[in-house]
Write an enzyme that holds these catalytic residues in place. Sequence first.
Site, PDB file in Angstrom:
ATOM      1  N   PRO A   2      40.327 -92.150  84.494  1.00  0.00           N
ATOM      2  CA  PRO A   2      40.543 -93.446  84.480  1.00  0.00           C
ATOM      3  C   PRO A   2      39.365 -94.483  84.821  1.00  0.00           C
ATOM      4  O   PRO A   2      38.938 -95.552  84.638  1.00  0.00           O
ATOM      5  CB  PRO A   2      41.651 -93.735  85.952  1.00  0.00           C
ATOM      6  CG  PRO A   2      41.550 -92.363  86.398  1.00  0.00           C
ATOM      7  CD  PRO A   2      40.957 -91.381  85.468  1.00  0.00           C
ATOM      8  N   ARG A  59      43.788 -89.576  63.253  1.00  0.00           N
ATOM      9  CA  ARG A  59      44.414 -90.453  62.235  1.00  0.00           C
ATOM     10  C   ARG A  59      43.317 -90.984  61.470  1.00  0.00           C
ATOM     11  O   ARG A  59      43.677 -91.198  60.258  1.00  0.00           O
ATOM     12  CB  ARG A  59      45.237 -91.258  62.981  1.00  0.00           C
ATOM     13  CG  ARG A  59      45.966 -92.186  62.071  1.00  0.00           C
ATOM     14  CD  ARG A  59      47.014 -93.178  63.085  1.00  0.00           C
ATOM     15  NE  ARG A  59      47.435 -94.172  62.190  1.00  0.00           N
ATOM     16  CZ  ARG A  59      48.495 -93.623  61.091  1.00  0.00           C
ATOM     17  NH1 ARG A  59      49.280 -92.185  61.270  1.00  0.00           N
ATOM     18  NH2 ARG A  59      48.936 -94.593  60.181  1.00  0.00           N
ATOM     19  N   ASP A 111      47.468-100.009  59.670  1.00  0.00           N
ATOM     20  CA  ASP A 111      47.805 -99.959  61.113  1.00  0.00           C
ATOM     21  C   ASP A 111      47.309-101.285  61.916  1.00  0.00           C
ATOM     22  O   ASP A 111      46.424-101.770  61.667  1.00  0.00           O
ATOM     23  CB  ASP A 111      47.118 -98.938  61.700  1.00  0.00           C
ATOM     24  CG  ASP A 111      47.398 -97.292  61.412  1.00  0.00           C
ATOM     25  OD1 ASP A 111      48.668 -97.337  60.897  1.00  0.00           O
ATOM     26  OD2 ASP A 111      46.721 -96.547  61.709  1.00  0.00           O
TER      27      ASP A 111
HETATM   28  N1  ADE Z   1      43.587 -89.301  83.897  1.00  0.00           N
HETATM   29  C1  ADE Z   1      44.360 -89.946  84.686  1.00  0.00           C
HETATM   30  N2  ADE Z   1      44.565 -91.246  84.377  1.00  0.00           N
HETATM   31  C2  ADE Z   1      43.869 -91.605  83.191  1.00  0.00           C
HETATM   32  C3  ADE Z   1      43.632 -92.658  82.246  1.00  0.00           C
HETATM   33  N3  ADE Z   1      44.241 -93.811  82.601  1.00  0.00           N
HETATM   34  N4  ADE Z   1      43.033 -92.603  81.014  1.00  0.00           N
HETATM   35  C4  ADE Z   1      42.372 -91.277  80.927  1.00  0.00           C
HETATM   36  N5  ADE Z   1      42.584 -90.158  81.532  1.00  0.00           N
HETATM   37  C5  ADE Z   1      43.331 -90.242  82.754  1.00  0.00           C
END
Ligand code: ADE
Length: 250
Positions: free
Chosen positions: A88, A153, A168
Amino acid sequence: MRIDILTLFPEIFEAALKIGVLGRAIAKGILQVNLVNPRDFTHDRHRTVDDAPYGGGAGMVMTCPPVFEAVESLINQNSLEHVVLLSPRGRRLDQERVREMAGWKDMVLLCARYEGMDERISQTLVTDEVSIGDYVLSGGEAAALVVVEAVSRMAPGVVGNWESVDTDSFYHGILGYPQYTRPPVFRGKEVPPVLLEGNHEAIRIYRRREALRATWLRRPDLLQNLSKEDLKLLAEIGAEIPPSHKENSS
Ligand code: ADE
């Protein structure tokens, strides 16, 4: 294209890699996906891959040695340019980034579990950190699958009919147009007549207008660099476009 996925749970990927576009691309040899479990690179009886965080706090952290050994074993087999940590904290994935990644010959996707990986893995092994959105998953696996689906893709030959990638959402920077199939009337709801009439230019204009309408209603932030035709179609649907979004009206 070759994608190595480093994961403590390879079984998460097994079904997804067998079906649909991905399954066919792998069967045809256009895409190679290799699952690597860092637990196979441990040397103790318990096959330990995590430990308590220095400084205290909740949960466990994935340790350096098995992750380094697993990635190094891949580097010894192939030259590896891209080691991607799903996190994240990474740069948020969008179609532009997906297109860029689709040009890579190979990549390793590192899936973290627990409270994440030891920071020295990002500092030394990782070349790119990718987030799939501003929310937290319990592990990187679902995010890695998103990357594999989106990137493959765009890779040449993976989607048999390029037109379907070309239409897309996001491929041309805006959302996709709505699709219909038989029956022509369902519970009183009709398919737009223009789609049944066989006039290709009228269908093209209809689809562009509807793609612009959906984008204006749902994601107006995407309406950048509009052509004269786009501005005309938007005017037809009564859209109001801020002047800053009209940059390329040539
Ligand atoms: N691991 C935990 N949350 C994540 C996210 N939002 N994006 C990528 N990997 C992650």
